[in-house]
Design a protein around this motif. Sequence first.
Motif, PDB file in Angstrom:
ATOM      1  N   ILE A 168       0.841  -1.194   0.000  1.00 27.86           N
ATOM      2  CA  ILE A 168       0.000   0.000   0.000  1.00 27.86           C
ATOM      3  C   ILE A 168       0.879   1.247   0.000  1.00 27.86           C
ATOM      4  O   ILE A 168       2.033   1.220   0.427  1.00 27.86           O
ATOM      5  CB  ILE A 168      -0.961   0.031   1.199  1.00 27.86           C
ATOM      6  CG1 ILE A 168      -0.192   0.027   2.525  1.00 27.86           C
ATOM      7  CG2 ILE A 168      -1.940  -1.127   1.146  1.00 27.86           C
ATOM      8  CD1 ILE A 168      -1.089   0.174   3.738  1.00 27.86           C
ATOM      9  N   GLU A 186       1.425   6.977   2.002  1.00 29.14           N
ATOM     10  CA  GLU A 186       0.469   8.036   2.312  1.00 29.14           C
ATOM     11  C   GLU A 186      -0.833   7.460   2.874  1.00 29.14           C
ATOM     12  O   GLU A 186      -1.453   8.042   3.777  1.00 29.14           O
ATOM     13  CB  GLU A 186       0.173   8.865   1.061  1.00 29.14           C
ATOM     14  CG  GLU A 186      -0.710  10.066   1.312  1.00 29.14           C
ATOM     15  CD  GLU A 186      -0.900  10.922   0.080  1.00 29.14           C
ATOM     16  OE1 GLU A 186      -1.423  12.047   0.211  1.00 29.14           O
ATOM     17  OE2 GLU A 186      -0.525  10.482  -1.031  1.00 29.14           O
ATOM     18  N   GLU A 187      -1.250   6.316   2.364  1.00 24.11           N
ATOM     19  CA  GLU A 187      -2.485   5.689   2.831  1.00 24.11           C
ATOM     20  C   GLU A 187      -2.265   4.832   4.078  1.00 24.11           C
ATOM     21  O   GLU A 187      -3.216   4.512   4.793  1.00 24.11           O
ATOM     22  CB  GLU A 187      -3.078   4.826   1.718  1.00 24.11           C
ATOM     23  CG  GLU A 187      -3.501   5.623   0.496  1.00 24.11           C
ATOM     24  CD  GLU A 187      -3.934   4.735  -0.654  1.00 24.11           C
ATOM     25  OE1 GLU A 187      -3.949   3.495  -0.469  1.00 24.11           O
ATOM     26  OE2 GLU A 187      -4.253   5.269  -1.720  1.00 24.11           O
ATOM     27  N   LEU A 192      -3.154   6.927   9.156  1.00 25.12           N
ATOM     28  CA  LEU A 192      -4.555   7.294   9.259  1.00 25.12           C
ATOM     29  C   LEU A 192      -4.726   8.634   9.952  1.00 25.12           C
ATOM     30  O   LEU A 192      -3.974   8.976  10.879  1.00 25.12           O
ATOM     31  CB  LEU A 192      -5.322   6.224  10.056  1.00 25.12           C
ATOM     32  CG  LEU A 192      -5.246   4.793   9.519  1.00 25.12           C
ATOM     33  CD1 LEU A 192      -5.956   3.843  10.485  1.00 25.12           C
ATOM     34  CD2 LEU A 192      -5.852   4.707   8.124  1.00 25.12           C
ATOM     35  N   GLN A 238      -2.434   1.284   9.156  1.00 24.86           N
ATOM     36  CA  GLN A 238      -3.203   0.166   8.616  1.00 24.86           C
ATOM     37  C   GLN A 238      -2.610  -1.207   8.933  1.00 24.86           C
ATOM     38  O   GLN A 238      -3.047  -2.210   8.379  1.00 24.86           O
ATOM     39  CB  GLN A 238      -3.338   0.324   7.098  1.00 24.86           C
ATOM     40  CG  GLN A 238      -4.189   1.499   6.678  1.00 24.86           C
ATOM     41  CD  GLN A 238      -4.762   1.292   5.289  1.00 24.86           C
ATOM     42  OE1 GLN A 238      -5.178   0.200   4.930  1.00 24.86           O
ATOM     43  NE2 GLN A 238      -4.773   2.348   4.498  1.00 24.86           N
TER      44      GLN A 238
END
Length: 330
Positions: free
Chosen positions: A187, A190-191, A194, A205
């Motif tokens: 992933i 940046e993602e 959170l 994550q």
Amino acid sequence: MRTFDYLHAEDVSAAIEAAAQPETKFLAGGTTLLDLMKLNVERPAHLVDITRLPGLNTIDVSTDVIRIGALAKMSKVAAHAGVIEAAPVLSESLWRAASAQLRNMASIGGNLMQRTRCMYFRDPGAYSNCNKRNPGSGCAAVEGVNRNHAVLGTSDACIAIYPGDFAVSLVAFDAKVIIRGSSERIIAVEEFFLLPGETPNLEHQLSPGEMIVGIEIPRVAALQRSHYLKVRDRASYEFAAASAAVGIELEEDGKTIRDVRIAVGGVATKPWRLRTVEDALRGKTLDEATLRTAAAAAVEGAKSSGHNAFKIELTPKVVARALMTVGDIA
């Protein structure tokens, strides 16, 4: 400090299996985790030592991508000749962080996972009201001394900053984190982080039984002409008041911006990409006035909590100065 069980994992599979137990943490360099255990902020019942897992400390710079193992030491990555040549911003963001002793111990994966330096979060004996540590208890920082807290990405539940430097440079250049658990997934960095929203205790994550095994950074042209500027209260061993990771690619005329990458740190609840500023600069002439005008948008949506109001004024200046430095017009 709570009493804990200790396991020295021999391979990744064994480490992942052990980490699936409740109240378990991985131990790599330990430069953050052990501090927080001593403060009774982190209270794991089990520690899984992953310091000697094979194959996770590599640094590979190819023509298309830079791959860094999660157990590579900060100091090793910062001093790697290939990284310095291909991605100055990565090296600079690492050697400007922490102290030499900590950089020699801390792992790249652990660096991403470091937790906030908010003094209310780190002092459970004096402050029970911390939503990040004790969900639903409130946020002592909102009405407290909050000079070092975030102005971007905040919520009523939490204004604590993400403290790291390296992740800011990763976010600016579309890096990806490789996670392994029952399966492997990749992933965007940046993602991975959170926003606090109503659940500031959920910071990333990564799920129980998963571990970071590596990072990949695509080698775009702007990465080679990049820079990390860190403004802080003292010259070393200090967290950023505001920082900027930037990179520029110019057209053949040497003055028109073809591509630009910008992310900021020290001012937000997660590493913060400035896509609005990037969009405003692409196709424009590289000069001081243009950079300063575009950089003003760096703090769109910013919210002061009182003592940290100076960050709203400081951040655009840091962004502009970093861009001027990398554009050779400083």
